[in-house]
Design a protein around this motif. Structure first.
Motif: not given
Length: 424
Positions: A271-282
């Motif tokens: 959720w923290g990554a998607l809020r800032h328009g990014a994608a990570n392993m989570d």
């Protein structure tokens, strides 16, 4: 900031310090230094990439000459393609927890440099989990703003330490030289991270292994197999096959706390990554496990609400698949009652898939934290080799007029740039 001095030839020299914004590597510092040395009356220029600050020695004696020199220095920095920050700049080191892949440091650096006003330099190391930040409080940046920006991404923070080498507690006690090494060792320690992943791994094993056993009917004996296939409801009510097999129900019950308990860590990071328009392993882990879990819940509810004929057709289809038969199951298994289903024939839940994925990911995180601890142990051993004090050479003028030096023992944390020390 200015500091006066005098050159060997008797010419008055003044030190002018200016903060620089936008430097990211050694070539940036070299470019700024070259631009400063090209300014008239500049005798020496030093660029500190870590603190985002330049120190320039200029031939200026009066206040008007110093002001003129500062304007020329600012123009040279801007001409090189970088910003000028007026006032005092600060730098600090801190530990960032929760980074899972190589994109995490990049996201933190991007948010600090582009969305946090007053941050001049931001570097984050994934292996050690340490971040270095240089900032200007006069432009609106401070400890609270930096911590708020990093926490908004879903990461945790600890061990804030100013560049001078002492955190708040150490400054109050006045034991910078004695405690600086201990503070550095504390920043490198990830014992809390190891304990956290160890607990999550234990919970994952307790829940994921039985989920796989019940879901795949791996209990020995015909009686156990028959029990897992029996209906968890008191009665089907229509004389057809079981609506809700006990094995499906147990797998669902065990995988749910695993999915939203152990998996909560990955959902928060995603959720923290998607809020800032990014994608990570989570994001990848959350999507993969959620897809298997949601599909399994849908199949389970679909069977529970399906009529007897549809359940019988589904069981026949699964029997054909299990025996390797090429013929398709009898028609009539999809669309006549129950929840909407694309193809009920042969559908079965995969609760064990999401459970085992979380188990293996948690195992990998625990092993990764152990490997990081070994690296931190090596760094801590190097830190322990640092002496608590140093022999500082203090210059004084003898009666004969000759400049001589005396030796003084001072804490390492009290040393400043330009001090002379004796190395034995």
């Amino acid at each position: 900031r200015v500091a006066a001095g005098r050159a060997d030839g008797g010419e008055s020299l003044t030190t002018v310090r200016v903060g620089v914004k936008g430097m990211t590597c050694g070539s940036c510092a070299a470019r700024v230094r070259s631009a400063l040395l090209a300014v008239p009356r500049v005798a020496e220029a030093t660029v500190n990439l870590v603190t985002a600050q330049v120190s320039v020695r200029v031939a200026a004696g009066t206040g008007a000459e110093v002001a003129t020199a500062r304007l020329k220095i600012n123009a040279a920095v801007r001409g090189a393609g970088y910003g000028v920050v007026e006032g005092v700049t600060r730098s600090a080191r801190l530990r960032v927890g929760g980074m899972v892949c190589a994109s995490c440091p990049l996201r933190i650096e991007r948010v600090l440099l582009t969305r946090t006003r007053g941050v001049l330099v931001a570097t984050v190391d994934l292996n050690s989990g340490l971040a270095h930040v240089a900032f200007s409080e006069e432009e609106g940046a401070g400890r609270l703003e930096i911590e708020r920006a990093i926490k908004s991404l879903g990461y945790s923070l600890s061990g804030w330490e100013d560049e001078e080498g002492a955190n708040d507690q150490e400054k109050t006690s006045g034991k910078k030289g004695e405690l600086a090494g201990k503070a550095a060792e504390a920043r490198l320690s990830n014992e809390g991270e190891i304990v956290m992943w160890q607990r999550l791994l234990l919970v994952s094993v307790v829940l994921a292994v039985p989920t796989a056993v019940f879901g795949m009917r791996m209990l020995p004996g015909k009686a156990a197999q028959s029990w897992l296939a029996s209906d968890a409801l008191s009665s089907s009510g229509d004389g057809g096959p079981p609506r809700l097999p006990i094995g499906w129900l147990l797998s669902w019950a065990l995988s749910t706390p695993l999915q939203f308990g152990v998996g909560a860590r990955f959902y928060l990071g995603a959720w923290g990554a998607l809020r800032h328009g990014a994608a990570n392993m989570d994001v990848l882990i959350a999507l993969g496990t959620s897809a298997a879990y949601i599909y399994s819940v849908w199949v389970t509810l679909d069977r529970a609400f399906a009529p007897a004929a549809a359940r019988a057709a589904a069981d026949a289809a699964m029997a054909h698949v299990a025996t390797g038969a090429a013929a398709a199951a009898a028609d009539g298994g999809g669309g006549d009652g129950g929840l909407p289903s694309l193809d009920r024939d042969g559908s079965m839940p995969f609760f064990e898939t999401s459970a085992m994925l979380l188990l293996f990911v948690t195992l990998g995180k625990w092993l990764e934290s152990l490997a990081r601890a070994r690296t931190s142990d090596a760094l801590r051993k190097l830190i322990r080799l640092q002496p608590p004090s140093a022999a500082k050479l203090v210059a004084f003028e003898a009666q004969s007029g000759e400049v001589m030096f005396t030796e003084e023992q001072v804490p390492v944390g009290d040393l400043a740039a330009g001090d002379l020390v004796r190395v034995r």
